[in-house]
Structures are given as C-alpha cells and as structure tokens.
Design an enzyme around this catalytic site. Structure first.
Site, short mmCIF file in Angstrom:
data_model
loop_
_atom_site.label_atom_id
_atom_site.label_comp_id
_atom_site.label_asym_id
_atom_site.label_seq_id
_atom_site.Cartn_x
_atom_site.Cartn_y
_atom_site.Cartn_z
N PHE A 144 0.86 -1.18 0.00
CA PHE A 144 0.00 0.00 0.00
C PHE A 144 0.89 1.23 0.00
CE2 PHE A 144 -2.30 3.61 1.58
CZ PHE A 144 -3.45 3.54 0.82
N LYS A 152 2.32 11.12 7.17
CA LYS A 152 1.52 10.85 8.37
C LYS A 152 2.02 11.60 9.61
CE LYS A 152 -1.08 7.03 6.68
NZ LYS A 152 -0.76 5.90 5.85
N ASP A 185 9.28 2.99 1.96
CA ASP A 185 8.10 3.78 2.25
C ASP A 185 7.85 3.67 3.75
OD1 ASP A 185 5.63 4.85 2.71
OD2 ASP A 185 4.65 3.93 0.98
#
Ligand SMILES: *Cc1c(COP(=O)(O)O)cnc(C)c1O
Length: 406
Positions: A146, A260, A231
């Site tokens: 993802f 985030k 990531d």
C-alpha cells in the site's frame, strides 16, 4: 459556520451518507474533540484511540507543543508557494535531515505525493546517473503493497478493490512477492532503477518480514546499482519502536518516503529524504507542489519532530509494544491465530472467515476505537504518548471483548 456542530451522532452520520462520496465505510462513531489518546463524541462518550489516524497521530491528539507552533505560525505567515523563500522551511528541513540522517529533503503534503516524488526521483536518477534510456526505467514493488491512491501508485497495487475500473495504468513496474529477497534479485534487469517497499506492510495487516529481509534487499540493491526506497509513511517516526522501521536491521535505504506523523496529527506534511547523489537529479521546474514546504506545515512538522525527540517516543513505543503483545497473547479466544507487530504497530489476526466488524463495534461500545483490515485482522496502534495506565485500561477492554467472542 457549519451547522453540524449542533447535530447528534446519528444525524451527522445520516447527513454524511447523503452528501459525501461513499469511498469509505467508517465505524459509526462521530468525534468532535480529542486530547492525547482520548476522543469524545457529541454525546460526551470517551474513547481510547487505537488507530491514531493510521499512525498520523503518533504524538497524540492536539499535543500542546505542536498546537502552540501552529497558532504562533498562523499569526505570522502561512503560505508563500515556492516562488519565494519563507523563513521556516529551511529550519524544518535541516531538522528532518538531522533526524533521518540524510542530506536533502523535498517537502510535499500527502504520503501518496511523497511516493510519487520518490518514483519520479528514481526514474530521473536511473536515466541521468545509471544511464537507463528514458522511457525504459523499471521499478520493483511488492505484492500486497500500500503506497497511496494515485493512478501511478495503484498501477502496481495487487488489491483488486484499489485497482478495478481505474485503468489504463502506468507502466514500468514489476511486482514480486513480499518478504522474498531472492524474488527481487530475480526481477532485476539492466533497466531496473529502484526497489520500493514498506519495511513492515501496514495496510496488508501489519506484515512483519522475516529477520534479515531488509538487510538482504539492501545488499542486492547495492550490488546491482538499484535504489532501495523505503516507504516509511506509516512505519516511520517512532511507530515501530525505532525512529524508522529500517533501523531494526540497521539498514540505510537510499531514500525514504515520509508522511503521516510528520504532520503531528495536525496537518498533511510529507517528504522524501535522500542524499545529494540521488536528490541532486531534480532541477528547477522538474517537480513541485504549491503547498509543499509551506511555513505553517514547516512549523508544525518541526514541532512534531521535537515531540518525538523530547519524549523519546521510540523507546516508549518499543517498551509498551512488547507489553501490549505479551498481554494480547494471554487472551483466551479460540478464533485468534496470531498476534504480531513491532513497537506500537500491532495486529491481532483471527482465522480466515472471521468478520471483525462486529468486534470493532463492540470495542467501540466499550470505549476503544480500532478498525479491521482484510475482514479478519484488527490493528492496534495507539498514539505513542499513551501512558502505562491507559494501556492497562485498553487491554482490559480488549480482553473483555475478545474473551466474549466464542
Ligand atoms: C498511508 C500510506 C500512504 C499514503 O499516504 P496518504 O497521506 O494517505 O496519501 C503511503 N504509504 C504508506 C505505507 C501508507 O501507510
């Protein structure tokens, strides 16, 4: 003013269903206030937040140092675009470089934009530095990844829900099994410029790769002159008990995608960090973002990094994560097949066919917010500022709900 402030939770949910696109299926809970680990609904019920906005709230809700920085900066300067310098961006990027150990940072806004930036950087590096003919650059990714929701990113997703109906897709990606370094090596050709992976696959259900995987990928990438891009949008900033998940194997990728928690639970702030040899491929006009590096985001992110350091949230996540997994393993529930995770990024895996939605509803009733992935997995990822007492309280709720499942 929005009129929703005076509505009840069911009324707000009904209005949301009516006026919003249905691209999410949230738990039926409405939040209107929060502090630290706690959220409130309009009826005044309190909940422990065990999702942390998918790890964007590592520092806790409305951390006073971060909110202070936001308010101060809001009174001075908020947006200039990159057509002009602002007096906050350089300080933030210097802080981010020091924190990550890289020499250059490129600020964007969302995690997906950081990943897009890294993909563009890798292709440009492959062409300009490695000498791959432009248009032939290939990037290796992993199954069940993802990395965000843009067209380029879903082009290498293996999740039918994320992809179906959205073609045509971007080219130049080779997808291999996760947690299989040999599969990466076998997929490398002369045109391969990068391997993009999550050091722990968050959305796939907190899939922790075997010990040595990241080290092996690092060694393969170095040997073949291929960039290793981690990531760390979800795993970064102390979530897994280290500043970054790659730190568990003392692996230094060539670039990291960050987002985030970089925004401190306040503001979308993302970045790619790399060293000069790689980041140096960008030239004026080759990439950018109107809001990327804006002074308000820079002030917030700078303060968000302060909190991680001042409160040693990596150590806290490491210690409390061990405690949480230990306590979860003691729970008697025949449908649980695995407890896994690192730091405060954890998952309880139930047997195939178990539908965790009702369990999440029951957790909510008991005052704890968590969300399932893939139907049978519940992720537990509270803000890292959670106290020992709050964690105890949460474990009590989880035990009660899980032990009443069968
Ligand atoms: C959430 C996430 C993204 C995307 O971030 P957005 O801010 O939602 O675009 C990318 N990569 C990983 C690993 C993520 O968890």
């Amino acid at each position: 003013m929005a009129k929703t402030a005076s509505l009840s939770s069911p009324e707000i949910i009904e209005l949301t269903e009516k006026v919003s696109a249905h691209n999410y299926h949230p738990l039926p809970v409405v939040l209107c206030e929060a502090e630290g680990v706690w959220c409130h609904d309009p009826e005044g019920k309190r909940y422990l937040d065990f999702l942390s906005a998918y790890s964007a709230v590592n520092q806790g809700h409305r951390h006073p140092h971060i909110i202070g920085a936001l308010k101060d900066q809001a009174d001075r300067l908020t947006l200039t675009s990159r057509a002009f310098h602002n007096d906050r961006m350089a300080g933030f990027l210097e802080h981010l470089c020091n924190y990550t150990g890289f020499t250059r940072a490129l600020p964007m806004n969302t995690g997906a934009e950081a990943v897009e930036t890294a993909l563009k950087m890798a292709r440009l590096w492959g062409h300009k530095v490695k000498g791959v003919p432009d248009g032939q650059q290939r990037i290796i990714c992993c199954e069940e990844n993802f990395h965000g929701r843009t067209i380029a990113i879903i082009s290498f997703s293996t999740d039918p829900e994320a992809r179906d109906g959205f073609g045509p897709f971007a080219e130049g990606f080779d997808v291999v099994a996760y947690d299989d370094a040999a599969a990466i090596e076998a997929a490398i050709t002369d045109d391969t410029v990068a391997v993009l992976l999550e050091p722990i696959q968050g959305e796939a259900g907190v899939r922790v790769p075997g010990e040595g995987y990241l080290r092996a990928v690092r060694e393969i990438c170095t040997r073949h002159q291929v960039l290793m891009i981690a990531d760390e949008v979800q795993t970064g900033f102390c979530r897994t008990g280290r500043p970054f998940a790659c730190d568990h194997e003392e692996v230094r990728p060539d670039a990291m995608c960050l987002g985030k928690a970089l925004g401190g639970g306040v503001f979308p702030v993302s970045a790619v960090v790399a060293n000069e040899e790689v980041m140096g491929v960008f030239t004026p006009g080759s990439h950018g973002s109107t809001f990327g590096g804006n002074p308000l985001a820079a002030a917030v992110a700078d303060a968000a990094l302060d909190v991680l350091e001042d409160e040693k949230l990596d150590q806290r996540a490491d210690r409390l994560g061990r405690l949480l997994r230990e306590e979860l393993r003691k729970i008697e529930c025949s449908r649980i097949v695995e407890i896994r995770g690192k730091g405060l990024l954890n998952a309880v895996v139930f047997d195939e066919g178990f539908e965790a939605w009702d369990t999440c509803l029951e957790l909510k009733e008991q005052g704890l917010l968590a969300k399932q992935t893939h139907g049978n997995i519940i992720r537990f990822a509270p803000p890292l500022v959670i106290t020992d007492e709050e964690l105890d309280q949460a474990i009590g709720i989880i035990r009660k709900v899980f032990e009443s499942i069968d």
